[in-house]
Design an enzyme around this catalytic site. Structure first.
Site, PDB file in Angstrom:
ATOM      1  N   GLU A 189       1.494  -0.328  -5.112  1.00 29.81           N
ATOM      2  CA  GLU A 189       0.556   0.726  -5.491  1.00 29.81           C
ATOM      3  C   GLU A 189       1.371   2.012  -5.631  1.00 29.81           C
ATOM      4  O   GLU A 189       1.802   2.590  -4.646  1.00 29.81           O
ATOM      5  CB  GLU A 189      -0.515   0.908  -4.419  1.00 29.81           C
TER       6      GLU A 189
ATOM      7  N   ASP B 171       0.836  -1.198   0.000  1.00 30.55           N
ATOM      8  CA  ASP B 171       0.000   0.000   0.000  1.00 30.55           C
ATOM      9  C   ASP B 171       0.875   1.255   0.000  1.00 30.55           C
ATOM     10  O   ASP B 171       1.905   1.301   0.680  1.00 30.55           O
ATOM     11  CB  ASP B 171      -0.891  -0.020   1.245  1.00 30.55           C
TER      12      ASP B 171
END
Length: 529
Positions: A273, A215
């Protein structure tokens, strides 16, 4: 459990890694399947639907965070990265899910959230108690304020969720949070922080997970002195060049740390990401000692136009090729509008989403599908009082991500459509989704689910997909494109114009919409072998 190997893997003849062309399926755990009666999805619910995922043909799962959390940002505020929140089950439930998925030939990857923790994490509680200048506060970014009495934030950074990126604590210091105030940013210059991530990675790898989605993989490192940002930089960042909050050069040391751990575990991988627009900087994340895959969000950000899509595809391929890595494609996830709504909504939006599914699955590299894409789900229209996304509260309902996070419809004609044994699901389900359930679409050979099943099956087994990874572009009418994969491989054509067009030569393998007098209809795509 996976056995560690000492040091890096021994040299051997190169072979394609399992993730290089895998079809991943993102499961937003809260919204996939509820095994109980609280209206919230859980690990046992996922396990109960593994037969469906096997039928769909996906190679691997990506599970969003299921760790202990106060749920200020629905699990992305992690209080303990090495446990399971009781809302979702137990570590035993996770182990059973992992074992059964592997038995069906489905790999499992999980989210890790290294940029920040929850403000209920034991470290942050200790930092508040320890006070200014303490080792506990060095794990985060605590600073004295500016102005008289330190009453102003240490710099002008804003949160991705809106408002200042700083919150003041009772003793007068401020702490940094690039997201919600309940998500304090970690200080990656601190050795405790690095050691703890290694411990987390090994904890899950030793249990047998196959990899990680990182993330905010362009976050973590912060520039020395935390200089002010340009006030014209958008709060959400969006990969803007020169934004000091993201893509600092020091982030690559973090990814090298992650890769060093992963290289001790055969066939483990990581995808990042990464919202970085500069393509040379994006390619740096894919160097041989960093990430295996990096999401490139150009397709997500491109409107339904053949010329724009072709440009996005070419640029998206150039980045991983420059780094010697596979591409990673996606059209949707839990943070962006669903494709059917993004492409105009209604019947036209579904047609276009079906066409883009064939384009995406024809491309070389890994593909990430978001749960519900295979059903053609649109964004749900939710009233303000039903929204739970913190962005809806801080930035307004138009920024809410709840519409793409509504639970999946499995069966039946009324909410909750088999998702849960209670109608009071954590987000309300639309009353008009009866035609979109898995049960209904499995019985319909023309459904979006049937299209995805056939496409994934062909992608895995048809010889046309063995033509190679290079794309050869054909001349095509205005509003259209066509490409071939390698020598003698698959041909994919997309028609975004208002008129039907003649097909390229070849045997028709699959179309997203019925042909019109042997021609490719508007808002449609075709595969030919």
């Amino acid at each position: 459990m996976r056995r560690k190997v000492a040091g890096r893997r021994p040299s051997r003849p190169p072979r394609p890694s399992w993730w290089s062309d895998a079809v991943f399926y993102e499961i937003y755990v809260r919204s996939f399947a509820d095994s109980g009666e609280d209206g919230i999805g859980d690990l046992e619910g996922i396990r109960s639907k593994l037969g469906y995922l096997e039928l769909l043909g996906v190679d691997a799962l990506w599970l969003t965070p299921f760790y202990p959390s106060p749920m200020a940002d629905h699990g992305y505020d992690v209080a303990d990265p090495r446990g399971v929140d009781p809302m979702f089950g137990t570590l035993g439930d996770f182990d059973v899910l992992l074992t059964e998925a592997h038995r069906r030939g489905i790999r499992v990857t999980v989210d890790v959230v290294p940029n920040h923790t929850s403000n209920q994490h034991a470290w942050f509680k200790s930092a508040l108690a320890a006070g200014p200048g303490s080792p506990e506060r060095e794990r985060y970014h605590f600073r004295d304020g500016r102005g008289p009495g330190g009453a102003e934030p240490p710099n002008n950074w804003v949160s991705v969720f809106g408002g200042p990126a700083w919150t003041r604590v009772p003793d007068g210091q401020w702490y940094l949070h690039l997201f919600a105030p309940q998500q304090p940013d970690l200080n990656w210059a601190n050795p405790d922080v690095r050691a703890d991530l290694e411990r987390t990675l090994r904890f899950w790898l030793d249990r047998g997970v196959d990899g990680f989605r990182i993330d905010v993989a362009h976050g973590m490192a912060k520039p020395a002195g935390l200089p002010d940002m340009d006030p014209d930089t958008p709060a959400h960042g969006g990969g803007a060049a020169g934004d000091p909050r993201f893509d600092d050069d020091g982030v690559h040391e973090v990814h090298q740390l992650i890769r060093k751990v992963l290289d001790e575990y055969p066939d483990a991988m990581a995808v990042g990401e990464i919202w970085v627009q500069d393509e040379e900087r994006l390619a740096r994340y894919l160097r041989p000692d960093e990430l295996h895959l990096a999401f490139n969000f150009r397709l997500v950000l491109t409107h339904f136009d053949a010329d724009a899509m072709r440009t996005s595809i070419e640029r998206s391929l150039a980045v991983p090729r420059a780094a010697g890595a596979p591409a990673a494609w996606t059209l949707s996830n839990h943070d962006v509008w669903r494709a059917a709504s993004r492409y105009g909504g209604g019947a036209a939006g579904v047609r276009r989403a079906r066409a883009m599914a064939l384009v995406e699955l024809a491309l070389p590299g890994a593909v990430y599908l978001y749960q519900g894409e295979e059903l053609g789900l649109p964004n749900a229209d939710l009233p303000l009082e039903a929204m739970t996304d913190p962005r809806a509260r801080t930035q307004g309902p138009e920024y809410s991500r709840d519409g793409e996070r509504v639970p999946l419809p499995w069966e039946g004609t009324l909410p909750p459509y088999g998702f849960s044994r209670t109608a009071q699901t954590w987000l309300p389900m639309p009353a008009d989704w009866a035609q979109l359930t898995v049960e209904r679409q499995l019985e319909d050979p023309d459904s979006t689910l049937s299209l995805y099943r056939r496409a994934v099956e062909l992608r895995k087994h048809h010889p046309a997909f063995r033509g190679g990874d290079q794309l050869e572009w054909y001349g095509a009418p205005a509003g259209c494109f066509a490409f071939r994969r390698g020598r003698g491989g698959l041909v994919c054509a997309l028609n975004t114009s208002a008129s039907s067009i003649a097909l390229p030569p070849g045997e028709v393998l699959l179309t997203s919409s019925p042909l019109v007098d042997g021609r490719l209809a508007p808002d449609s795509a075709v595969w030919l072998g």
